[in-house]
Design a protein around this motif. Structure first.
Motif, PDB file in Angstrom:
ATOM      1  N   SER A   1       0.820  -1.223   0.000  1.00 18.47           N
ATOM      2  CA  SER A   1       0.000   0.000   0.000  1.00 18.47           C
ATOM      3  C   SER A   1       0.846   1.262   0.000  1.00 18.47           C
ATOM      4  O   SER A   1       0.575   2.197  -0.764  1.00 18.47           O
ATOM      5  CB  SER A   1      -0.909   0.049   1.229  1.00 18.47           C
ATOM      6  OG  SER A   1      -1.725  -1.055   1.296  1.00 18.47           O
ATOM      7  N   ALA A   2       1.847   1.315   0.870  1.00 22.45           N
ATOM      8  CA  ALA A   2       2.658   2.532   0.993  1.00 22.45           C
ATOM      9  C   ALA A   2       3.370   2.848  -0.319  1.00 22.45           C
ATOM     10  O   ALA A   2       3.445   4.015  -0.721  1.00 22.45           O
ATOM     11  CB  ALA A   2       3.665   2.384   2.122  1.00 22.45           C
ATOM     12  N   GLN A   3       3.871   1.821  -0.993  1.00 24.86           N
ATOM     13  CA  GLN A   3       4.569   2.053  -2.255  1.00 24.86           C
ATOM     14  C   GLN A   3       3.590   2.523  -3.335  1.00 24.86           C
ATOM     15  O   GLN A   3       3.875   3.469  -4.063  1.00 24.86           O
ATOM     16  CB  GLN A   3       5.282   0.783  -2.712  1.00 24.86           C
ATOM     17  CG  GLN A   3       6.075   0.998  -3.990  1.00 24.86           C
ATOM     18  CD  GLN A   3       6.761  -0.275  -4.476  1.00 24.86           C
ATOM     19  OE1 GLN A   3       6.491  -1.369  -3.992  1.00 24.86           O
ATOM     20  NE2 GLN A   3       7.647  -0.115  -5.446  1.00 24.86           N
ATOM     21  N   LEU A   4       2.430   1.861  -3.417  1.00 24.01           N
ATOM     22  CA  LEU A   4       1.425   2.272  -4.394  1.00 24.01           C
ATOM     23  C   LEU A   4       0.971   3.708  -4.111  1.00 24.01           C
ATOM     24  O   LEU A   4       0.880   4.524  -5.034  1.00 24.01           O
ATOM     25  CB  LEU A   4       0.223   1.322  -4.354  1.00 24.01           C
ATOM     26  CG  LEU A   4      -0.962   1.695  -5.234  1.00 24.01           C
ATOM     27  CD1 LEU A   4      -0.563   1.813  -6.701  1.00 24.01           C
ATOM     28  CD2 LEU A   4      -2.092   0.694  -5.049  1.00 24.01           C
ATOM     29  N   ALA A   5       0.720   4.013  -2.860  1.00 26.17           N
ATOM     30  CA  ALA A   5       0.277   5.359  -2.493  1.00 26.17           C
ATOM     31  C   ALA A   5       1.314   6.403  -2.899  1.00 26.17           C
ATOM     32  O   ALA A   5       0.979   7.437  -3.474  1.00 26.17           O
ATOM     33  CB  ALA A   5      -0.001   5.428  -0.987  1.00 26.17           C
ATOM     34  N   ARG A   6       2.572   6.116  -2.608  1.00 24.91           N
ATOM     35  CA  ARG A   6       3.648   7.049  -2.952  1.00 24.91           C
ATOM     36  C   ARG A   6       3.733   7.253  -4.462  1.00 24.91           C
ATOM     37  O   ARG A   6       3.812   8.385  -4.949  1.00 24.91           O
ATOM     38  CB  ARG A   6       4.976   6.541  -2.403  1.00 24.91           C
ATOM     39  CG  ARG A   6       6.144   7.494  -2.616  1.00 24.91           C
ATOM     40  CD  ARG A   6       7.439   7.020  -1.980  1.00 24.91           C
ATOM     41  NE  ARG A   6       7.752   5.603  -2.155  1.00 24.91           N
ATOM     42  CZ  ARG A   6       8.214   5.054  -3.290  1.00 24.91           C
ATOM     43  NH1 ARG A   6       8.423   5.800  -4.347  1.00 24.91           N
ATOM     44  NH2 ARG A   6       8.463   3.755  -3.359  1.00 24.91           N
TER      45      ARG A   6
ATOM     46  N   SER B   1      -0.599 -10.387   2.203  1.00 26.68           N
ATOM     47  CA  SER B   1       0.591 -11.224   2.369  1.00 26.68           C
ATOM     48  C   SER B   1       0.408 -12.048   3.652  1.00 26.68           C
ATOM     49  O   SER B   1      -0.537 -11.819   4.420  1.00 26.68           O
ATOM     50  CB  SER B   1       1.844 -10.347   2.476  1.00 26.68           C
ATOM     51  OG  SER B   1       1.804  -9.607   3.690  1.00 26.68           O
ATOM     52  N   ALA B   2       1.306 -12.965   3.889  1.00 28.68           N
ATOM     53  CA  ALA B   2       1.229 -13.787   5.099  1.00 28.68           C
ATOM     54  C   ALA B   2       1.266 -12.930   6.354  1.00 28.68           C
ATOM     55  O   ALA B   2       0.651 -13.264   7.372  1.00 28.68           O
ATOM     56  CB  ALA B   2       2.387 -14.793   5.112  1.00 28.68           C
ATOM     57  N   SER B   3       1.933 -11.785   6.274  1.00 27.63           N
ATOM     58  CA  SER B   3       2.016 -10.903   7.438  1.00 27.63           C
ATOM     59  C   SER B   3       0.866  -9.886   7.486  1.00 27.63           C
ATOM     60  O   SER B   3       0.848  -9.015   8.357  1.00 27.63           O
ATOM     61  CB  SER B   3       3.364 -10.184   7.454  1.00 27.63           C
ATOM     62  OG  SER B   3       3.552  -9.501   6.240  1.00 27.63           O
ATOM     63  N   GLY B   4      -0.090  -9.991   6.558  1.00 27.36           N
ATOM     64  CA  GLY B   4      -1.277  -9.149   6.603  1.00 27.36           C
ATOM     65  C   GLY B   4      -1.231  -7.873   5.779  1.00 27.36           C
ATOM     66  O   GLY B   4      -2.193  -7.106   5.766  1.00 27.36           O
TER      67      GLY B   4
END
Length: 159
Positions: free
Chosen positions: A3-8, A32-35
């Motif tokens: 999300s953070a990369q897409l948002a940026r 992802s496995a970590s949510g």
């Protein structure tokens, strides 16, 4: 991508991405496995498409309907064009209203200049009272532009 990369890359906040997901403008991203949300690379194209459509006046509700039809194999092109035509018609009306408002403001300023020339320095000229007297039925603006500022106020962040 997360999300953070897409948002940026898209120039929006992660809250905006979640909002688009909730409204079904953006397909739900698998986790992802970590949510963490894992967006496919096509998500960037979709977010840019959303931002562009919003910038020319489409609403999120309109986009949700368009994307629902499109994502289910439909071709909403004629509806998109009809909506854009409606938006153009609204802009034309707004421009006519702005031109009337502009003429009215110019005339008001000219009248106020006359009043100010006749008013001794330090005395009230009653500019607003003069306007109300000469425009007794004017209660609202021709067009709502939001609050008019002097340009020195902080700009608000937009999503």
């Amino acid at each position: 991508m997360r999300s953070a990369q897409l948002a940026r890359l898209a120039g929006v906040s992660t809250d905006t991405l979640r909002y688009y997901e909730r409204l079904l403008l953006l397909p739900a991203a698998p986790r992802s496995a970590s949510g963490y949300r894992q967006f496919p690379s096509e998500a960037l194209t979709r977010v840019r498409l959303i931002r562009g459509a919003l910038a020319i006046g489409f609403s999120v509700r309109e986009l949700a309907a368009i994307f629902a039809e499109r994502d289910s194999g439909g071709a909403p092109c004629h509806r998109v064009r009809a909506l854009a035509r409606e938006k153009l018609a609204a802009v034309e009306v707004a421009l006519r209203n702005l031109q009337v408002w502009r003429r009215e403001l110019k005339a008001t300023l000219a009248e106020w200049d006359r009043l100010l020339r006749k008013t001794p320095r330090g005395q009230r000229a009653g500019l607003l009272e003069a306007f109300v007297t000469s425009h007794p039925t004017r209660q609202t603006r021709h067009l709502s532009l939001g609050p008019l500022t002097c340009g020195n106020q902080k700009k608000e962040k937009s999503q």
